[in-house]
Design an enzyme around this catalytic site. Structure first.
Site: not given
Ligand code: KIV
Length: 275
Positions: A182, A115
């Site tokens: 997201e 991220e």
């Molecule tokens: O952890 C997860 O499931 C994610 C998705 C929501 C993209 O990062």
């Protein structure tokens, strides 16, 4: 044919949409793979839907490796991407490469996801230099929940929208082969998608992304603690499970389970000698 970084990049070039779902175990990965999903994400959302935490902060490298290895054993054609958990890459380039390597060697992932935008580009560059494909993740990044102060739609002001576009270009330049968006307004996600050559994979980011991802418990009605606006429930597997369990309990009570076809036989002569 096995999905790889090449087939995923090709999908955007050819205008074919990418379908990604999360999975955390062998049998679910097998089902999703047999259904033909292009990518399986072993998301750190396993902290919420598998381990029952309120967020993803406590998820460890050991959790991710354990679940990723199970998913990898069940995935055939689907490309397996594994999330790097909180503090496995934010602490620096060295940690990022070592931990990404563990997800590949021990978890048998084919790519890792992390991220952040410009601030994690040195990590993306170093991981990609170690021959590990990277998916970036922008917009609402749940590992930053304490900094955001809640789960909110991102990129709504001009400055935030410009930053999102700049971050998408930066992670592409750093070597990411795809980027998850997201909780981003649909029109902004469209603009980001048009601004980069790598595929965008949306979750709460509208229909114009190059692909979509959902948490499988959400889309199957198996997790009801909360339901984000962007979730579409395609089946109510939760209700099917509860019905089946109630029937099982009733049949135990009334003695109709197990029936003869579920029981093993022994010679009457042998059993007779035991009385
Ligand atoms: O952890 C997860 O499931 C994610 C998705 C929501 C993209 O990062």
């Amino acid at each position: 044919m096995k999905n790889t970084t090449s087939t995923i990049l090709q999908a955007k070039e050819n205008g074919n949409k990418i379908a990604m779902l999360t999975a955390y175990d062998y049998s679910t990965a097998k089902l999703l793979d047999e259904a033909g999903v292009h990518m399986i994400l072993v998301g750190d959302s396993l902290g919420n839907v598998i381990l029952g935490y309120e967020d993803t902060i406590s998820v460890t490298m050991e959790d991710m490796i354990h679940h990723c290895a199970a998913v990898a054993r069940g995935a055939g054609q689907a490309m397996v991407v594994c999330d790097m958990p909180f503090m496995s890459y934010q602490t620096g380039v060295y940690d990022a490469v070592v931990n990404a390597g563990r997800l590949m060697k021990e978890g048998r992932a084919q790519a890792v996801k992390l991220e952040g935008g410009k601030e994690v580009c040195p990590q993306i560059q170093a991981i990609v230099s170690a021959s590990i494909p990277v998916v970036a993740h922008l917009g609402l990044t749940p590992q930053s929940i304490n900094a955001f102060g809640g789960y909110k739609v991102q990129g709504k002001t001009e400055a935030a929208a410009r930053k999102l576009i700049e971050d998408a270009k930066a992670v592409e330049a750093a070597g990411a082969f795809a980027v998850v968006l997201e909780c981003v307004p649909a029109k902004l996600a469209k603009l980001v998608t048009e601004s980069v050559h790598i595929p965008t994979i949306g979750i709460g980011a509208g229909p114009d992304c190059d692909g979509q991802v959902l948490v499988y418990q959400d889309m199957l009605g198996m997790f009801t603690d909360y339901k984000p606006k962007f979730v579409k429930q395609y089946a109510n597997v939760g209700a099917i499970i509860k019905d089946a369990v109630r029937t099982y309990m009733n049949e135990i009570q009334e003695g109709s389970f197990p029936a003869e076809e579920h029981s093993y036989k022994i010679d009457d002569e042998v059993i007779g000698k035991l009385y």
